[in-house]
Design a protein around this motif. Structure first.
Motif, PDB file in Angstrom:
ATOM      1  N   LEU A  94      65.464  90.060 -30.684  1.00  0.00           N
ATOM      2  CA  LEU A  94      64.238  89.414 -30.246  1.00  0.00           C
ATOM      3  C   LEU A  94      63.239  89.380 -31.390  1.00  0.00           C
ATOM      4  O   LEU A  94      63.150  90.314 -32.180  1.00  0.00           O
ATOM      5  CB  LEU A  94      63.625  90.179 -29.068  1.00  0.00           C
ATOM      6  N   ALA A  95      62.503  88.282 -31.459  1.00  0.00           N
ATOM      7  CA  ALA A  95      61.447  88.176 -32.458  1.00  0.00           C
ATOM      8  C   ALA A  95      60.172  88.761 -31.875  1.00  0.00           C
ATOM      9  O   ALA A  95      59.373  88.067 -31.258  1.00  0.00           O
ATOM     10  CB  ALA A  95      61.245  86.713 -32.867  1.00  0.00           C
ATOM     11  N   LYS A  96      59.997  90.056 -32.015  1.00  0.00           N
ATOM     12  CA  LYS A  96      58.852  90.739 -31.431  1.00  0.00           C
ATOM     13  C   LYS A  96      57.712  90.838 -32.442  1.00  0.00           C
ATOM     14  O   LYS A  96      57.928  91.069 -33.623  1.00  0.00           O
ATOM     15  CB  LYS A  96      59.245  92.144 -30.967  1.00  0.00           C
ATOM     16  N   ARG A  97      56.508  90.706 -31.948  1.00  0.00           N
ATOM     17  CA  ARG A  97      55.336  90.871 -32.798  1.00  0.00           C
ATOM     18  C   ARG A  97      54.304  91.645 -32.020  1.00  0.00           C
ATOM     19  O   ARG A  97      54.215  91.559 -30.804  1.00  0.00           O
ATOM     20  CB  ARG A  97      54.772  89.503 -33.209  1.00  0.00           C
ATOM     21  N   PRO A  98      53.476  92.397 -32.716  1.00  0.00           N
ATOM     22  CA  PRO A  98      52.511  93.264 -32.024  1.00  0.00           C
ATOM     23  C   PRO A  98      51.332  92.497 -31.463  1.00  0.00           C
ATOM     24  O   PRO A  98      50.233  92.543 -31.982  1.00  0.00           O
ATOM     25  CB  PRO A  98      52.074  94.215 -33.151  1.00  0.00           C
ATOM     26  N   HIS A  99      51.588  91.729 -30.389  1.00  0.00           N
ATOM     27  CA  HIS A  99      50.499  91.024 -29.710  1.00  0.00           C
ATOM     28  C   HIS A  99      49.746  91.989 -28.795  1.00  0.00           C
ATOM     29  O   HIS A  99      50.264  93.009 -28.358  1.00  0.00           O
ATOM     30  CB  HIS A  99      51.057  89.871 -28.860  1.00  0.00           C
ATOM     31  N   GLU A 100      48.543  91.622 -28.471  1.00  0.00           N
ATOM     32  CA  GLU A 100      47.777  92.374 -27.489  1.00  0.00           C
ATOM     33  C   GLU A 100      48.432  92.192 -26.120  1.00  0.00           C
ATOM     34  O   GLU A 100      48.834  91.098 -25.747  1.00  0.00           O
ATOM     35  CB  GLU A 100      46.346  91.853 -27.462  1.00  0.00           C
ATOM     36  N   ILE A 101      48.589  93.295 -25.389  1.00  0.00           N
ATOM     37  CA  ILE A 101      49.264  93.253 -24.101  1.00  0.00           C
ATOM     38  C   ILE A 101      48.496  92.335 -23.149  1.00  0.00           C
ATOM     39  O   ILE A 101      47.286  92.456 -22.985  1.00  0.00           O
ATOM     40  CB  ILE A 101      49.376  94.669 -23.506  1.00  0.00           C
ATOM     41  N   GLY A 102      49.212  91.417 -22.504  1.00  0.00           N
ATOM     42  CA  GLY A 102      48.611  90.526 -21.525  1.00  0.00           C
ATOM     43  C   GLY A 102      48.036  89.263 -22.109  1.00  0.00           C
ATOM     44  O   GLY A 102      47.578  88.409 -21.373  1.00  0.00           O
ATOM     45  N   LYS A 103      48.064  89.105 -23.431  1.00  0.00           N
ATOM     46  CA  LYS A 103      47.491  87.918 -24.060  1.00  0.00           C
ATOM     47  C   LYS A 103      48.564  87.207 -24.865  1.00  0.00           C
ATOM     48  O   LYS A 103      49.217  87.805 -25.713  1.00  0.00           O
ATOM     49  CB  LYS A 103      46.330  88.300 -24.973  1.00  0.00           C
ATOM     50  N   ILE A 104      48.763  85.926 -24.564  1.00  0.00           N
ATOM     51  CA  ILE A 104      49.736  85.123 -25.282  1.00  0.00           C
ATOM     52  C   ILE A 104      49.004  84.026 -26.028  1.00  0.00           C
ATOM     53  O   ILE A 104      48.243  83.261 -25.435  1.00  0.00           O
ATOM     54  CB  ILE A 104      50.774  84.504 -24.320  1.00  0.00           C
ATOM     55  N   SER A 105      49.218  83.955 -27.315  1.00  0.00           N
ATOM     56  CA  SER A 105      48.584  82.930 -28.139  1.00  0.00           C
ATOM     57  C   SER A 105      49.503  82.600 -29.298  1.00  0.00           C
ATOM     58  O   SER A 105      50.420  83.364 -29.635  1.00  0.00           O
ATOM     59  CB  SER A 105      47.221  83.408 -28.658  1.00  0.00           C
ATOM     60  N   PHE A 106      49.270  81.445 -29.896  1.00  0.00           N
ATOM     61  CA  PHE A 106      50.071  81.003 -31.034  1.00  0.00           C
ATOM     62  C   PHE A 106      49.135  80.649 -32.186  1.00  0.00           C
ATOM     63  O   PHE A 106      48.029  80.125 -31.976  1.00  0.00           O
ATOM     64  CB  PHE A 106      50.905  79.767 -30.674  1.00  0.00           C
ATOM     65  N   ASP A 107      49.557  80.940 -33.399  1.00  0.00           N
ATOM     66  CA  ASP A 107      48.831  80.520 -34.592  1.00  0.00           C
ATOM     67  C   ASP A 107      49.839  80.187 -35.677  1.00  0.00           C
ATOM     68  O   ASP A 107      51.051  80.196 -35.457  1.00  0.00           O
ATOM     69  CB  ASP A 107      47.834  81.594 -35.046  1.00  0.00           C
ATOM     70  N   ASP A 108      49.337  79.897 -36.878  1.00  0.00           N
ATOM     71  CA  ASP A 108      50.216  79.462 -37.960  1.00  0.00           C
ATOM     72  C   ASP A 108      51.200  80.539 -38.392  1.00  0.00           C
ATOM     73  O   ASP A 108      52.258  80.223 -38.953  1.00  0.00           O
ATOM     74  CB  ASP A 108      49.381  79.010 -39.159  1.00  0.00           C
ATOM     75  N   THR A 109      50.879  81.794 -38.152  1.00  0.00           N
ATOM     76  CA  THR A 109      51.815  82.849 -38.531  1.00  0.00           C
ATOM     77  C   THR A 109      53.083  82.800 -37.673  1.00  0.00           C
ATOM     78  O   THR A 109      54.127  83.312 -38.073  1.00  0.00           O
ATOM     79  CB  THR A 109      51.162  84.236 -38.396  1.00  0.00           C
ATOM     80  N   ASP A 110      52.995  82.176 -36.495  1.00  0.00           N
ATOM     81  CA  ASP A 110      54.173  82.051 -35.630  1.00  0.00           C
ATOM     82  C   ASP A 110      55.138  80.985 -36.128  1.00  0.00           C
ATOM     83  O   ASP A 110      56.238  80.842 -35.573  1.00  0.00           O
ATOM     84  CB  ASP A 110      53.744  81.722 -34.199  1.00  0.00           C
ATOM     85  N   LEU A 111      54.730  80.219 -37.128  1.00  0.00           N
ATOM     86  CA  LEU A 111      55.612  79.191 -37.677  1.00  0.00           C
ATOM     87  C   LEU A 111      56.614  79.754 -38.670  1.00  0.00           C
ATOM     88  O   LEU A 111      57.455  79.004 -39.190  1.00  0.00           O
ATOM     89  CB  LEU A 111      54.779  78.091 -38.352  1.00  0.00           C
ATOM     90  N   ASP A 112      56.511  81.044 -38.957  1.00  0.00           N
ATOM     91  CA  ASP A 112      57.452  81.666 -39.881  1.00  0.00           C
ATOM     92  C   ASP A 112      58.875  81.558 -39.339  1.00  0.00           C
ATOM     93  O   ASP A 112      59.174  82.031 -38.252  1.00  0.00           O
ATOM     94  CB  ASP A 112      57.081  83.135 -40.088  1.00  0.00           C
ATOM     95  N   GLY A 113      59.736  80.899 -40.081  1.00  0.00           N
ATOM     96  CA  GLY A 113      61.106  80.689 -39.638  1.00  0.00           C
ATOM     97  C   GLY A 113      61.355  79.312 -39.067  1.00  0.00           C
ATOM     98  O   GLY A 113      62.511  78.929 -38.876  1.00  0.00           O
ATOM     99  N   ALA A 114      60.290  78.548 -38.783  1.00  0.00           N
ATOM    100  CA  ALA A 114      60.441  77.196 -38.249  1.00  0.00           C
ATOM    101  C   ALA A 114      60.496  76.184 -39.393  1.00  0.00           C
ATOM    102  O   ALA A 114      59.848  76.361 -40.423  1.00  0.00           O
ATOM    103  CB  ALA A 114      59.296  76.854 -37.307  1.00  0.00           C
ATOM    104  N   THR A 115      61.283  75.141 -39.202  1.00  0.00           N
ATOM    105  CA  THR A 115      61.387  74.065 -40.186  1.00  0.00           C
ATOM    106  C   THR A 115      60.443  72.947 -39.802  1.00  0.00           C
ATOM    107  O   THR A 115      60.535  72.402 -38.701  1.00  0.00           O
ATOM    108  CB  THR A 115      62.829  73.536 -40.263  1.00  0.00           C
ATOM    109  N   LEU A 116      59.521  72.616 -40.684  1.00  0.00           N
ATOM    110  CA  LEU A 116      58.521  71.581 -40.430  1.00  0.00           C
ATOM    111  C   LEU A 116      58.686  70.450 -41.431  1.00  0.00           C
ATOM    112  O   LEU A 116      59.116  70.669 -42.567  1.00  0.00           O
ATOM    113  CB  LEU A 116      57.112  72.181 -40.540  1.00  0.00           C
TER     114      LEU A 116
END
Length: 325
Positions: A94-116
């Motif tokens: 699983l691609a786990k990251r230390p997000h705040e519990i209960g909060k889901i958000s996306f930013d540019d750091t989540d693009l790591d590994g994606a082909t654009l």
């Protein structure tokens, strides 16, 4: 069971004769009971309308196998649809990251590994009935969960395991599609598992499953096709599963390869007649303004094309010759 100082004294497991969790939530007991069911030792205690192949999933239990693409192609090489794995097989990462519990958000750091740039759908892998199922389409526009019949068979089920489903599905093609039946299975994503009802359909598809809003809402999951991530809350925090752009692009190529080729117009040469220069080209490349379409037996699906440069006598003889063949 864990160290004694971390056990919850208000919960007791009769199977382990110890504190820490309830008997109903004991994975070890469920796995033991499932083994007895599979061995046929508890047949008298299992209801017949329940699929015997349905098992309780434990987050750290190894998969029975991996279901890859179930769509066959006319290639010389053989595609293996099932690869059995030993008990020490590598679990889902699983691609786990230390997000705040209960909060889901996306930013540019989540693009790591994606082909654009990309326009890929979100294709992930999930655990279903102790199999790792690849090429699972996350479709927020779909309401229900869809399982293709070949996947249903690869999971070890037969038609007797399905319940009836008398309502049609819309959206696969121009006409309503009636499913073969329905089946409820536990679907595990990461460390979280929820029961999901699938409608089983017998249609060609490069995907194995379609997970719609019903499952997404049950998981409280938030997908992002742009970031190629599926995020959902668990008791351990926010977990992420990254999509496979390679699988998405492969699915597209499979569908494109199955599209029918544009038909060619074959030449029929008559002695002492000059052939048209554009005979043999595809219809989209032909100069259609210089051609006449002649239907055979007034059928729009059967026709031939002749040039408009023929005089009336030659045209009539030519049409009679072709219709008489």
């Amino acid at each position: 069971m864990g160290p004694p100082d971390t056990k919850r004294r208000d919960r007791r497991c009769e199977y382990h004769k110890d504190h820490g969790h309830d008997t109903n939530n004991c994975y070890a007991l469920k796995d033991h009971l499932e083994e007895l069911v599979q061995d046929g030792q508890l047949a008298q205690h299992v209801r017949k309308n329940n699929p015997l192949n349905t098992v309780t999933l434990r987050p750290d239990s190894p998969p029975l196998g991996v279901i890859h693409m179930i769509y066959s192609l006319p290639l010389p090489t053989q595609v293996h649809t099932i690869q059995l794995q030993p008990s020490l097989s590598k679990p889902i990462t699983l691609a786990k990251r230390p997000h705040e519990i209960g909060k889901i958000s996306f930013d540019d750091t989540d693009l790591d590994g994606a082909t654009l740039p990309h326009a890929d759908p979100l294709i992930v892998e999930l655990r279903v009935n102790r199999f790792t199922v690849e090429r699972v389409l996350i479709d927020y526009g779909s309401t229900l969960g869809i399982m293709y019949y070949k996947t249903f068979v690869k999971l070890g089920f037969t038609n007797s395991d399905m319940l009836s489903a008398d309502y049609p599905l819309f959206g696969f093609n121009a006409n309503p599609e009636y499913p073969l039946g329905r089946i409820t299975l536990a679907v595990q994503a990461g460390t979280k598992s929820v029961d999901m009802e699938f409608l089983v359909v017998k249609l060609p598809s490069p995907d194995n499953l379609i997970m719609g809003r019903t499952w997404l809402h049950a998981m409280q999951a938030v997908p992002s096709t742009y970031h190629q991530l599926l995020c959902f809350p668990t008791e351990y925090g926010i977990e992420q599963i990254r999509g496979s752009q390679k699988s998405a692009q492969t699915c597209y190529l499979i569908v494109a390869a199955k599209r029918p080729k544009e038909p060619e117009v074959n030449a029929i040469e008559v002695p002492d007649r000059e052939s048209l220069e554009d005979i043999g080209k595809t219809p989209s490349e032909k100069a259609t303004k210089d051609l006449d379409r002649i239907e055979i037996n007034r059928s729009p699906d059967k026709f031939f094309i002749i040039g408009t440069s023929l005089n009336e006598v030659d045209r009539r003889e030519f049409v009679s010759f072709l219709l008489g063949m």
